[in-house]
Design an enzyme around this catalytic site. Structure first.
Site, PDB file in Angstrom:
ATOM      1  N   ASP A 100     -27.773  10.635   2.530  1.00 50.26           N
ATOM      2  CA  ASP A 100     -27.105   9.690   1.648  1.00 50.26           C
ATOM      3  C   ASP A 100     -25.585   9.874   1.862  1.00 50.26           C
ATOM      4  O   ASP A 100     -25.143  10.767   2.589  1.00 50.26           O
ATOM      5  CB  ASP A 100     -27.522   9.915   0.182  1.00 50.26           C
ATOM      6  CG  ASP A 100     -27.279   8.659  -0.661  1.00 50.26           C
ATOM      7  OD1 ASP A 100     -26.523   7.778  -0.207  1.00 50.26           O
ATOM      8  OD2 ASP A 100     -27.823   8.564  -1.778  1.00 50.26           O
TER       9      ASP A 100
HETATM   10  C1  BGC Z   1     -26.456   5.652  -2.738  1.00 47.93           C
HETATM   11  C2  BGC Z   1     -27.481   5.094  -1.779  1.00 47.93           C
HETATM   12  C3  BGC Z   1     -26.873   4.026  -0.915  1.00 47.93           C
HETATM   13  C4  BGC Z   1     -25.650   4.591  -0.222  1.00 47.93           C
HETATM   14  C5  BGC Z   1     -24.989   3.622   0.740  1.00 47.93           C
HETATM   15  C6  BGC Z   1     -25.139   5.995  -2.075  1.00 47.93           C
HETATM   16  O1  BGC Z   1     -24.159   6.262  -3.010  1.00 47.93           O
HETATM   17  O2  BGC Z   1     -27.001   6.790  -3.373  1.00 47.93           O
HETATM   18  O3  BGC Z   1     -28.579   4.612  -2.494  1.00 47.93           O
HETATM   19  O4  BGC Z   1     -27.808   3.527  -0.016  1.00 47.93           O
HETATM   20  O5  BGC Z   1     -24.708   4.978  -1.200  1.00 47.93           O
HETATM   21  O6  BGC Z   1     -24.269   2.645   0.108  1.00 47.93           O
END
Ligand code: BGC
Length: 757
Positions: A281
């Site tokens: 993530d």
């Molecule tokens: C989130 C994810 C997301 C990623 C990309 C993160 O802060 O937890 O769910 O896909 O950002 O935007």
């Protein structure tokens, strides 16, 4: 004409798609990797977020240079074919080996045509609709150049304080698994066409079990609980062929998921045979320093060794793995494996044979935000709304007389789409006021007053949100807003109160310790009730709310979540009865936050309180509140009345792999045609570990004409009785099972069977 890179020529005849021939893919990638330097390999593992929309803190200025230098494997959140093409051109014309990039985005519940938030979508219990929403999202996103979505989010959540409960499918692993499969199928298909995109299951694992519902917080649980109650949806998505998996931010067993070898390699790859790519993530690697796992070099090596292939945003892999290799802290094999998996994703997507596969400029104009996509969003949204109460059949409303539409969510377009609507144009959403006026035409007059702001405390409303959206606070005083609302109410035959949470009150980093309707809106509701006019509560929320008072006092409550682009039209469809509501809750709604976590599939304990009971000393209960929810899992009303009669079992003594058929008679006793979700639950009475008091094991969404009856049957096999025992062996144990069928997890017909080996 530009010279075609050698790689593409090699691949012209190669098959693409999820069923790409493995040996051909291996040979191709083997040959390519043979030409790659260490730096180029590390570049493939790098996923900067250099697009239009940056979801975290990190930005990236000189991305073009990095791409040309082979230091980038993909990018995310760039919008438009023109921009994506421009960036892809740098990769395939300027970088030494001309390896194409992948382009990801958070296409969570629709692209420009936004569908209801996932928690709402799960309340449709309609897998064809779930799949269709993903299919349309993939078509629109791919028409704008995107080939990879960071969805589905399948985290089981039992704590409504957690803001991200809005992004998942609720509390039940069985329903969640069905949805996970449908979403993966909808996005990916077989990946052969340019309207199918790669899915990414997230957030692996247990992100929804954050302690106290505080985002990013620690999770810790027994493996028995983990496998029986949380892991099934991730596995279902993997089994359905999800091409990628995203690691979660939280720790599990004291090790952040991003560095958790047990989760990433032992379970995901070795037990579940996941063959795709694992991505972190957003800055998940870097954050392990704050977790207390070491400096960037240390945590990057830990992540690689755990099984992570691609590093989102933080560049720990790019910056430190070379050094770690020299120092013997990681091996070339580990780097090669990760690089190969990233390249395989590109191969499966067909990007080596055509890096511009998703860059057809003509598609955007005819495939995004089309009338038919919006119609689908409208139909699906109406099927997600949950009718929580309808005393005296106040709903549906007649298109006649005067309706006062009151509340801070009544005339808001930007709130309709809810959390994670990265590509949405908020102004194109349909507000409740737009929808009601359109539907009422000149038959009924719709008066509007805001009545209150979303929050009495201006801080929350006015803060700049993730996507730069602001919530337009009305500067007038509370008293003036209320007087205006009461004046409108005085002229009306019925009041529709559009209140609840704003879109920004749920989603990432939006946990709340108070899960009631904001206080100033409660005051508005009370003032409206005092007028003596009938009040319909149209409730907006991204989480189960504690609405005990509202349930006791308001005659009608329609929970509309955040319904997406077409929310206002869909709300009008249901309020006026063009659509008969059929949504059923995928979460339990507690009486107050102190009962949390409250979920239907709990254990019995050694001192259970009989269901529906109140306080008893030395029983498992509270002094000040019963154990009951306000609304149980699976609950939802209709304008029809569905009744269940006569549960029949094909046998009460079963052996081995025999099948059991449970049949009920379902009747629509109402005067409107409607849809009902018939639910099957099973309880395993005695086992080697304690088992839940009931578990969902089947459901069917059934259309029945007014007055009609039909038989509904469920086929049950020993596979439905399986669970992970204390040795984590997945099997069933013989004995007595209670079979329950009904319209929600509380009101069920039941009968027992004995099943021997
Ligand atoms: C989130 C994810 C997301 C990623 C990309 C993160 O802060 O937890 O769910 O896909 O950002 O935007």
């Amino acid at each position: 004409m530009k010279k075609l890179p050698v790689l593409f020529v090699l691949l012209l005849a190669a098959s693409v798609g999820i069923h790409a021939q493995p040996s051909r893919m291996n040979d191709f990638i083997g040959e390519l990797m043979g030409k790659m330097t260490l730096e180029e390999k590390l570049g493939q593992l790098n996923l900067p977020g250099a697009g239009d929309i940056v979801t975290g803190q990190a930005g990236n200025a000189d991305i073009a240079k990095k791409i040309a230098a082979g230091q980038v494997g993909g990018l995310f959140n760039i919008k438009s074919v023109a921009k994506i093409k421009e960036v892809q051109r740098i990769a395939v014309e300027k970088s030494r080996l001309r390896i194409p990039l992948i382009f990801g985005m958070d296409v969570i519940h629709g692209y420009e045509t936004i569908f209801p938030i996932p928690l709402a979508l799960s309340c449709s219990w309609d897998m064809a609709e779930v799949e269709k929403s993903a299919r349309i999202a993939a078509t629109e996103a791919s028409a704008d150049g995107i080939c990879w979505t960071f969805s589905p989010m399948v985290d089981i959540a039992r704590d409504p304080r957690w803001g991200r409960i809005a992004e998942g499918n609720g509390e039940d692993p069985y329903l969640g698994s069905h949805i996970a499969r449908a979403m993966v199928k909808g996005y990916q298909g077989d990946l052969s066409s340019n309207s199918q995109i790669m899915s990414c299951v997230k957030h692996y694992a247990l992100y929804g079990a954050a302690e106290a519902g505080r985002d990013y917080n620690t999770t810790d649980m027994s493996r028995v609980r983990m496998f029986n109650e949380y892991m099934a949806p991730y596995k279902a998505a993997v089994d359905a062929g999800a091409g990628t998996v995203m690691a979660s931010f939280n720790e599990v067993d004291g090790i952040p998921a991003t560095a958790n070898h047990y989760l990433m390699t032992e379970v995901l790859r070795n037990q579940w045979h996941f063959k795709g790519m694992l991505v972190t993530d957003y800055t998940g690697i870097n954050e392990m320093t704050a977790h207390g796992m070491g400096d960037l070099q240390t945590v990057s090596a830990l992540a690689l060794k755990a099984g992570i292939d691609m590093d989102m945003v933080g560049e720990g892999f790019l910056l430190t793995l070379g050094k770690s290799l020299k120092e013997g802290k990681v091996t070339m094999d580990q780097i090669n494996t990760a690089c190969r998996r990233v390249l395989e994703v590109k191969y499966k997507l067909g990007l080596f044979s055509n890096p511009y596969k998703y860059c057809d400029e003509k598609r955007a104009a005819s495939e995004i935000f089309t009338a038919s996509n919006r119609q689908a969003a409208r139909d699906i949204a109406a099927d997600c709304f949950v009718l929580l109460k309808n005393q005296g059949s106040l709903l549906p409303l007649k298109k006649a007389g005067t309706i006062a539409l009151i509340g801070p969510l009544a005339n808001s377009r930007e709130n309709m789409t809810g959390t994670w609507s990265v590509a949405a144009n908020f102004e194109k959403s349909v507000s409740v006021l737009d929808g009601l006026r359109q539907a009422a035409g000149d038959k009924a007059s719709i008066l509007y007053a805001r009545g209150a702001n979303l929050e009495s405390d201006s801080l929350l409303e006015e803060h700049e949100t993730m996507f730069g959206k602001s919530l337009h606070r009305d500067p007038r005083s509370k008293e003036v807003l209320l007087q205006e609302a009461l004046a409108a109410a005085a002229q009306a035959d019925v009041i529709v109160a559009a209140v609840g949470e704003s879109a920004e009150m749920t989603g990432e980093a939006s946990s709340r310790s108070n899960i009631e309707i904001p206080e100033n809106q409660q005051e508005l509701l009370k003032a409206l009730m005092k007028t003596g006019k009938p009040v319909v509560l149209v409730l907006f929320t991204g989480r189960p709310l504690a609405i005990k008072w509202e349930n006791e006092h308001l005659p009608a409550i329609l929970n509309v979540w955040f319904g997406g682009t077409e929310a206002g039209n869909a709300i009008a469809d249901v309020l006026f009865g063009a659509v008969n509501p059929s949504g059923k809750l995928s979460t339990t709604w507690p009486q107050n936050v102190g009962q949390v976590p409250l979920y239907y599939n709990h254990k019995n304990t050694g001192r259970p309180l009989p269901e529906g009971g109140w306080f008893q000393k030395f029983r498992s209960n509270y002094l000040d509140v019963s154990n009951d929810p306000v609304y149980p899992f699976g609950y939802g009303l209709s304008y029809s009345r569905f009744t269940y009669h006569d549960l029949r079992l094909s046998s009460t003594r079963l052996h081995g792999n025999q099948h059991l058929t449970a049949t009920v008679t379902l009747t629509n006793e109402g005067t409107m045609d409607g849809k009902e979700v018939a639910q099957l639950y099973i309880r395993d009475m005695v086992a080697s570990i304690t088992r839940p008091v009931k578990e969902l094991k089947g459901f069917q969404k059934i259309f029945l004409k007014a007055g009609a009856s039909r038989e509904v049957s469920f086929d049950i096999t020993p596979a439905d009785l399986k669970f992970y025992n204390s040795s984590l062996k997945y099997d069933w144990e013989p004995g007595e099972f209670v079979i329950m069928v009904g319209g929600n997890s509380r009101e069920l017909l039941s009968a027992s069977v004995n099943w021997s080996r």
